[in-house]
Design a protein around this motif. Sequence first.
Motif, PDB file in Angstrom:
ATOM      1  N   GLU A 101       0.808  -1.231   0.000  1.00  0.00           N
ATOM      2  CA  GLU A 101       0.000   0.000   0.000  1.00  0.00           C
ATOM      3  C   GLU A 101       0.832   1.268   0.000  1.00  0.00           C
ATOM      4  O   GLU A 101       0.410   2.294  -0.516  1.00  0.00           O
ATOM      5  CB  GLU A 101      -0.946   0.008   1.202  1.00  0.00           C
ATOM      6  CG  GLU A 101      -2.016  -1.046   1.075  1.00  0.00           C
ATOM      7  CD  GLU A 101      -3.272  -0.708   1.861  1.00  0.00           C
ATOM      8  OE1 GLU A 101      -3.255   0.236   2.661  1.00  0.00           O
ATOM      9  OE2 GLU A 101      -4.278  -1.397   1.650  1.00  0.00           O
ATOM     10  N   GLU A 102       2.025   1.164   0.597  1.00  0.00           N
ATOM     11  CA  GLU A 102       2.928   2.321   0.641  1.00  0.00           C
ATOM     12  C   GLU A 102       3.164   2.909  -0.751  1.00  0.00           C
ATOM     13  O   GLU A 102       3.375   4.109  -0.893  1.00  0.00           O
ATOM     14  CB  GLU A 102       4.245   1.852   1.248  1.00  0.00           C
ATOM     15  CG  GLU A 102       5.373   2.834   1.113  1.00  0.00           C
ATOM     16  CD  GLU A 102       6.679   2.261   1.623  1.00  0.00           C
ATOM     17  OE1 GLU A 102       6.717   1.091   2.044  1.00  0.00           O
ATOM     18  OE2 GLU A 102       7.666   3.015   1.607  1.00  0.00           O
ATOM     19  N   TYR A 103       3.160   2.032  -1.774  1.00  0.00           N
ATOM     20  CA  TYR A 103       3.516   2.477  -3.123  1.00  0.00           C
ATOM     21  C   TYR A 103       2.296   2.761  -3.999  1.00  0.00           C
ATOM     22  O   TYR A 103       2.453   3.133  -5.155  1.00  0.00           O
ATOM     23  CB  TYR A 103       4.397   1.417  -3.804  1.00  0.00           C
ATOM     24  CG  TYR A 103       5.597   1.012  -2.973  1.00  0.00           C
ATOM     25  CD1 TYR A 103       6.726   1.819  -2.917  1.00  0.00           C
ATOM     26  CD2 TYR A 103       5.578  -0.149  -2.212  1.00  0.00           C
ATOM     27  CE1 TYR A 103       7.819   1.457  -2.138  1.00  0.00           C
ATOM     28  CE2 TYR A 103       6.666  -0.518  -1.429  1.00  0.00           C
ATOM     29  CZ  TYR A 103       7.778   0.284  -1.397  1.00  0.00           C
ATOM     30  OH  TYR A 103       8.856  -0.065  -0.630  1.00  0.00           O
ATOM     31  N   PHE A 104       1.106   2.557  -3.435  1.00  0.00           N
ATOM     32  CA  PHE A 104      -0.108   2.788  -4.237  1.00  0.00           C
ATOM     33  C   PHE A 104      -0.144   4.236  -4.728  1.00  0.00           C
ATOM     34  O   PHE A 104       0.135   5.168  -3.978  1.00  0.00           O
ATOM     35  CB  PHE A 104      -1.379   2.526  -3.414  1.00  0.00           C
ATOM     36  CG  PHE A 104      -1.672   1.067  -3.163  1.00  0.00           C
ATOM     37  CD1 PHE A 104      -0.761   0.078  -3.494  1.00  0.00           C
ATOM     38  CD2 PHE A 104      -2.885   0.678  -2.593  1.00  0.00           C
ATOM     39  CE1 PHE A 104      -1.042  -1.257  -3.250  1.00  0.00           C
ATOM     40  CE2 PHE A 104      -3.163  -0.652  -2.352  1.00  0.00           C
ATOM     41  CZ  PHE A 104      -2.248  -1.618  -2.674  1.00  0.00           C
TER      42      PHE A 104
END
Lengths: 504, 504
Positions: free
Chosen positions: A209-212
């Motif tokens: 999710e960090e890179y979404f």
Amino acid sequence: MKQFFLFLLLGFRISLYSQTRPNIIVFLVDDMGWQDCSVNFWNQSTSLNKIYHTPNMERLAKEGMKFTNAYSAPVCTPSRSSMLTGVNSTHLGITNWTSPWKNNNTDSKDDQLSPADWNVNGLSPIPGIEKTYYAIPFPILLKEAGYYTIHVGKAHWASMGTPGANPYNMGFMVNVSGHSAGHPQSYYGKDNYGNIPGKSTAQAVPDLEEYFGTDTFLTEALTLEAIKALDAPIQNKSPFYLNMAHYAIHTPIMADPRFIKKYLEKGMDSTEAKYASLIEGMDKSLGDIMNYLKEKKVDHNTIIIFMSDNGGLSISPLRAGKEHTQNLPLKAGKGSVYEGGIREPMIVKWPGVVRGNSIANQYVMIEDFFPTILQMAGIKKYKLPQSIDGKSLLPILSNASFSDSSRSLIWHYPNKWIDKDGPGINYYSAIRKGNWKMIYSMRTGKKELYNLSVDIGENNDLSEQNTVKLRELSTLLSTQLRQWKAPMPRFKKTGQPVPFPDGL
Amino acid sequence: MKQFFLFLLLGFRISLYSQTRPNIIVFLVDDMGWQDCSVNFWNQSTSLNKIYHTPNMERLAKEGMKFTNAYSAPVCTPSRSSMLTGVNSTHLGITNWTSPWKNNNTDSKDDQLSPADWNVNGLSPIPGIEKTYYAIPFPILLKEAGYYTIHVGKAHWASMGTPGANPYNMGFMVNVSGHSAGHPQSYYGKDNYGNIPGKSTAQAVPDLEEYFGTDTFLTEALTLEAIKALDAPIQNKSPFYLNMAHYAIHTPIMADPRFIKKYLEKGMDSTEAKYASLIEGMDKSLGDIMNYLKEKKVDHNTIIIFMSDNGGLSISPLRAGKEHTQNLPLKAGKGSVYEGGIREPMIVKWPGVVRGNSIANQYVMIEDFFPTILQMAGIKKYKLPQSIDGKSLLPILSNASFSDSSRSLIWHYPNKWIDKDGPGINYYSAIRKGNWKMIYSMRTGKKELYNLSVDIGENNDLSEQNTVKLRELSTLLSTQLRQWKAPMPRFKKTGQPVPFPDGL
């Protein structure tokens, strides 16, 4: 005082351990063909080797041993399960890729043959789970021996709703993005790797999710996460095992924007340019991890094993060009028991043990990883429910010219992988012994015989010229398939199973 | 020989460490009210205490210290961020719950007030990320000190696309199911906890594919995963920190089938029966973990801190009955600065330090966890970008009758949580000092004053009777809000920020 000495002894053992046991990384690429890199794994560089850029694989080969005859199964779940357990995929009864959905046979429908009774739910570290093979994966043994075990990327060992779907049950202490799916919904952070409400499939990649919403390509995100996970064991001087299992270069073939430009500018077909960019992105990951190990001063004590889980995809229009030509001179590609489907790029770096720039020509197979890795880790005593088919690679690693032509390697794919049959694709078995390879079609009963030392392309069928060898391999293959209780499809007309190759 | 002694010394240090440093578990329940259990956290058992069954909380209270005046922020992200950083949520500028989606202010629209400038993307362990507060969460320090750090369950510290969304960036070595969402899409394994292609939302719970399609309730699945994760540090004799952060008992209020029956048979309203079943399922998890620690013989060296992140939900029809009566005698519920929104059930078990069956009446707050946990772990030297507002609980833990009436606790919620204002809900601040509590409405400018020692229900407003106290608290609160650069909403008419309570 007694207690003090106990502490002392215990402490000493821990410290000594942390100094001596090697770290181990398996860098497993998905669907990467034998020539999908700039390193040649033959006696010559091929035209494909000249197309792709994999400088970090070149560096790894320089620092380690290249295997020119390394094999996997024709598709992913069988290879991956085999690697974790040391058991040939036929013997596991995991002969096809597993669906994310439980009890869902992924075989295509066929008019002539009805499905073999294979373990459609995959591998299980717990007994008694329907349609699975129960075995202990080596990460459980590594973990018990004090290794810090990390899985990053594609798992695909078992279906949802079974224990094998979860890397935490397979001996991994850390899991990032491993689940029941065999490919990513998307490689793009902007697509949330597929995690878009109402639009996600079972292939949406978890845990990132960090890179979404960012421009981080999946290969890069997984590399960053792997490096992050390595921090703790390196800091704590604990030996580690990293299962760096990239989703790349599996379909969907999407451009890695960091590398696509030069391939397009070369005038390559756009799909092939994307494919090349996926390869170079994967190679950067290898380089980033090697650089990180060096920076942390653990490179001298870290083994890296590079491997792929099956041959390069040769289905068009998923790939460009004429079908089944993408791996030439090897015949066919993923899904096939011809060399194009099973021959892999494999490199092992082991500082202090394996000589740099060395080349091993002995044929080996992915089930060999299990005994090899346990031996590398110094783990000698263990009890297993499974019996091991793989052989330790250590005699080869310490002596590149090691040769054993008495060994047989076996592939058995009693499934219908895709709707349309292709060369060596759908209902085929094969055996290699020495330089001889026999191919058996379950659908037609036809057997072919090739001498790989002079005919890597499997173009010159010698089955009529060398009936002695044909009979020998036919018997060997049949005996082994019977012993392993190999799943066999059945003729719809008679309800009878397809005969073993010696039963014709 | 010199090297041998070095080994000896190093080894000794490691062993000694592994024997002495306590394991720490924070067992954090979501949306659980002060009376949502059979343990009473007051001077008497309430009617709610008689409805719910939490035998394992009773057992924990027997073995530890009960806090009768423990507080969180009125909603989750502020409490959770505060706990991890030691910084009051006002000071963090994280005053409302964060959206899974980046740069998405979750405040409801309002006719009178425009939104305060708060950190809508939440907490970040890396500086320079827009709309976040940069701070070092304590798990990073624990990990650096050799603790094995595990997060299981709800995280909800930050939005997707920012580092704080990922527990691996917050100091956790293991993460199961923690991400940017604040509640589960479903508690049911049969629903894949929401992971249904085409139907999943941002709240689909990650990492539990093993249980998809099964009858495993989310609370149970998380407990099993937590126990699995504890295996490695216990085996390796490494101290561990477990952030056991249940999604229960947050909405969607779904029946835990293991416990619903008896509540329905009692004739309870069906929604309330489901709510009670969620509570008992959570309590079973606590018991299972306690049993596991005992079985592994590490219970004597494991601290357990039980807490909730805000008051019980009091919105109907999500809850049954008349709105804002669900926590009586406490006023209102989640989202409110009245006691119903912020007063929490808290228990600390620390064998050998905290006396069993003890009761602490000192008021404490969730930001106190940061300095407390670091002190428990013996971590004394650390550099932080943030300045800590919390106070270590150790003086209380070693002496239940510890008292400090000079301390001020502050709540500040300059946001519109829900469309319809409720008691203490939408644009409120509050301060407690000693037994006095002042409530400030940003919308109306109204101030209220209560003496909690005789009026826990905040029914008797003494603001006109005790203007001296009112002025004292008003000044204290304002000074602190100014110092913390508290976000304030603005009047739409004038564009001016709402005044601080002393500015009226």
